[in-house]
Design a protein around this motif. Structure first.
Motif, mmCIF file in Angstrom:
data_model
loop_
_atom_site.group_PDB
_atom_site.id
_atom_site.type_symbol
_atom_site.label_atom_id
_atom_site.label_comp_id
_atom_site.label_asym_id
_atom_site.label_seq_id
_atom_site.Cartn_x
_atom_site.Cartn_y
_atom_site.Cartn_z
ATOM 1 N N LEU A 1 -17.466 -5.400 -0.202
ATOM 2 C CA LEU A 1 -16.657 -4.200 0.069
ATOM 3 C C LEU A 1 -16.643 -3.892 1.564
ATOM 4 O O LEU A 1 -15.597 -3.578 2.141
ATOM 5 C CB LEU A 1 -17.201 -3.008 -0.726
ATOM 6 C CG LEU A 1 -17.143 -3.146 -2.250
ATOM 7 C CD1 LEU A 1 -17.837 -1.955 -2.919
ATOM 8 C CD2 LEU A 1 -15.706 -3.255 -2.749
ATOM 9 N N VAL A 2 -17.806 -3.980 2.198
ATOM 10 C CA VAL A 2 -17.895 -3.662 3.632
ATOM 11 C C VAL A 2 -17.150 -4.707 4.460
ATOM 12 O O VAL A 2 -16.278 -4.370 5.283
ATOM 13 C CB VAL A 2 -19.366 -3.588 4.096
ATOM 14 C CG1 VAL A 2 -19.438 -3.417 5.604
ATOM 15 C CG2 VAL A 2 -20.086 -2.445 3.409
ATOM 16 N N VAL A 3 -17.479 -5.981 4.242
ATOM 17 C CA VAL A 3 -16.877 -7.043 5.054
ATOM 18 C C VAL A 3 -15.379 -7.150 4.763
ATOM 19 O O VAL A 3 -14.546 -7.223 5.677
ATOM 20 C CB VAL A 3 -17.590 -8.399 4.802
ATOM 21 C CG1 VAL A 3 -16.913 -9.510 5.587
ATOM 22 C CG2 VAL A 3 -19.057 -8.289 5.183
ATOM 23 N N GLY A 4 -15.020 -7.109 3.468
ATOM 24 C CA GLY A 4 -13.604 -7.171 3.099
ATOM 25 C C GLY A 4 -12.852 -5.962 3.634
ATOM 26 O O GLY A 4 -11.722 -6.079 4.112
ATOM 27 N N GLY A 5 -13.475 -4.795 3.553
ATOM 28 C CA GLY A 5 -12.852 -3.582 4.081
ATOM 29 C C GLY A 5 -12.625 -3.690 5.583
ATOM 30 O O GLY A 5 -11.557 -3.327 6.084
ATOM 31 N N PHE A 6 -13.616 -4.230 6.279
ATOM 32 C CA PHE A 6 -13.491 -4.392 7.740
ATOM 33 C C PHE A 6 -12.315 -5.316 8.085
ATOM 34 O O PHE A 6 -11.458 -4.981 8.913
ATOM 35 C CB PHE A 6 -14.787 -4.938 8.334
ATOM 36 C CG PHE A 6 -14.714 -5.149 9.819
ATOM 37 C CD1 PHE A 6 -15.006 -4.113 10.690
ATOM 38 C CD2 PHE A 6 -14.331 -6.378 10.345
ATOM 39 C CE1 PHE A 6 -14.921 -4.303 12.069
ATOM 40 C CE2 PHE A 6 -14.242 -6.576 11.715
ATOM 41 C CZ PHE A 6 -14.544 -5.527 12.575
ATOM 42 N N ILE A 7 -12.278 -6.460 7.417
ATOM 43 C CA ILE A 7 -11.216 -7.439 7.706
ATOM 44 C C ILE A 7 -9.850 -6.847 7.335
ATOM 45 O O ILE A 7 -8.877 -6.963 8.093
ATOM 46 C CB ILE A 7 -11.478 -8.759 6.936
ATOM 47 C CG1 ILE A 7 -12.799 -9.385 7.397
ATOM 48 C CG2 ILE A 7 -10.325 -9.737 7.133
ATOM 49 C CD1 ILE A 7 -13.258 -10.552 6.533
ATOM 50 N N ALA A 8 -9.787 -6.176 6.192
ATOM 51 C CA ALA A 8 -8.513 -5.588 5.748
ATOM 52 C C ALA A 8 -8.083 -4.458 6.677
ATOM 53 O O ALA A 8 -6.893 -4.313 6.985
ATOM 54 C CB ALA A 8 -8.645 -5.078 4.308
ATOM 55 N N GLY A 9 -9.036 -3.660 7.128
ATOM 56 C CA GLY A 9 -8.710 -2.554 8.035
ATOM 57 C C GLY A 9 -8.193 -3.068 9.367
ATOM 58 O O GLY A 9 -7.191 -2.577 9.893
ATOM 59 N N PHE A 10 -8.882 -4.099 9.882
ATOM 60 C CA PHE A 10 -8.455 -4.696 11.146
ATOM 61 C C PHE A 10 -7.054 -5.304 11.002
ATOM 62 O O PHE A 10 -6.157 -5.039 11.812
ATOM 63 C CB PHE A 10 -9.462 -5.769 11.574
ATOM 64 C CG PHE A 10 -9.081 -6.488 12.832
ATOM 65 C CD1 PHE A 10 -9.378 -5.942 14.066
ATOM 66 C CD2 PHE A 10 -8.410 -7.700 12.780
ATOM 67 C CE1 PHE A 10 -9.007 -6.602 15.242
ATOM 68 C CE2 PHE A 10 -8.038 -8.358 13.940
ATOM 69 C CZ PHE A 10 -8.345 -7.804 15.172
#
Lengths: 140, 151
Positions: free
Chosen positions: B96-105
């Motif tokens: 969730l954290v890593v995927g969220g970071f990549i998706a947000g970027f």
């Protein structure tokens, strides 16, 4: 923002959030099942939303001179560029890894899906890094 | 139908239509385009002095975007109050954290996500949005397959 405009924005957001919950898009597992071709439901969600929104975006400016409490009808700014398409490719990787995209990450809190706070932390951090270090100088 | 929609299809279509009504009401009332990812940038304008976050289009939209985001939570809670089942995901926190970071970027780089490009951009027939949707569906499907192979 005028109070009346704020009320319409809140109601619109609530409808959007209700739809995200009703369609189970607030469950990352359902999104991932779609991405693995095990349940095509997401296509119906996207298709249903696009058809209604298409009718509004194309019909309302012909029926009304301007919005009820706004100055003018807006448009989504999409630019055909390496930045847009590259960003989309990167977005997909994060979406596929987590099963979470911005709308459901926020709406999901309303159904008690608290681990989405992890995803929200990631989304905020990603948006910060983009704005701080990868902002374009000339395009929006 | 069974194999395409093992969990039924009515709630998917109904939910999508309600989302479309929300987008349409926002447009009819205010003329605003209801993408979601920009809120993650505009919130930073409250905390950061970095020039990008001080851009007029972020400062001028940060209030309604927060109201809109709050509406999303209220709407989902209303569904719960009307008899919907609470749900807690079992996806591991690191994804969730890593995927969220990549998706947000990526969404901010692309200036749009599944809502902004997927719904608003496609509904206004913007070629860049339609191509963006094809691209992020492809990379998301590939990523999900890779993750499923290792999970």
């Amino acid at each position: 923002m005028k109070p009346r405009a704020a009320l319409f924005v809140a109601i619109s957001g609530a409808l959007f959030g209700f739809g995200l919950a009703l369609s189970t898009m607030v469950k990352p597992e359902v999104v991932i099942a779609f991405l693995l071709w095990r349940d095509m439901g997401l296509l119906l969600v996207l298709g249903g939303a696009v058809v209604v929104t298409f009718a509004a975006y194309h019909g309302l400016p012909r029926l009304m001179r301007k919005p009820w409490v706004g100055d003018a009808f807006g448009k989504h700014p999409s630019e055909m560029s390496a930045r847009t398409l590259g960003g989309a490719a990167i977005f997909g990787i994060g979406w596929g890894l987590s099963g979470v995209c911005p709308g459901p990450a926020i709406a999901g809190l309303g159904v008690g899906n608290w681990p989405l706070l992890f995803a929200l932390a990631g989304l905020f951090a990603g948006a910060y890094v983009q704005g701080r270090f990868f902002a374009s100088r000339d395009t929006p | 139908m069974e194999s395409l929609f093992p969990n039924g299809w009515g709630h998917y279509l109904a939910g999508g239509l309600v989302m479309g009504v929300g987008m349409s009401l926002l447009f009819a009332a205010t003329g605003l385009i209801g993408g979601m990812s920009t809120v993650f940038t505009t919130v930073w304008s409250f905390f950061s002095q970095a020039p990008y976050f001080r851009d007029a289009r972020f400062l001028s939209s940060r209030t309604w975007r927060l109201v809109y985001a709050a509406g999303l939570i209220v709407g989902a809670f209303a569904w719960l109050a009307l008899g919907g089942e609470p749900f807690v995901t079992g996806i591991p926190a690191w994804r969730l954290v890593v995927g969220g970071f990549i998706a947000g970027f990526g969404a901010r780089l692309a200036n749009g996500c599944t809502a902004g490009h997927g719904i608003c951009g496609m509904a206004s027939l913007q070629p860049a949005s339609i191509l963006s949707v094809v691209i992020f569906l492809a990379t998301a499907m590939i990523t999900a397959r890779v993750v499923a192979a290792f999970a």
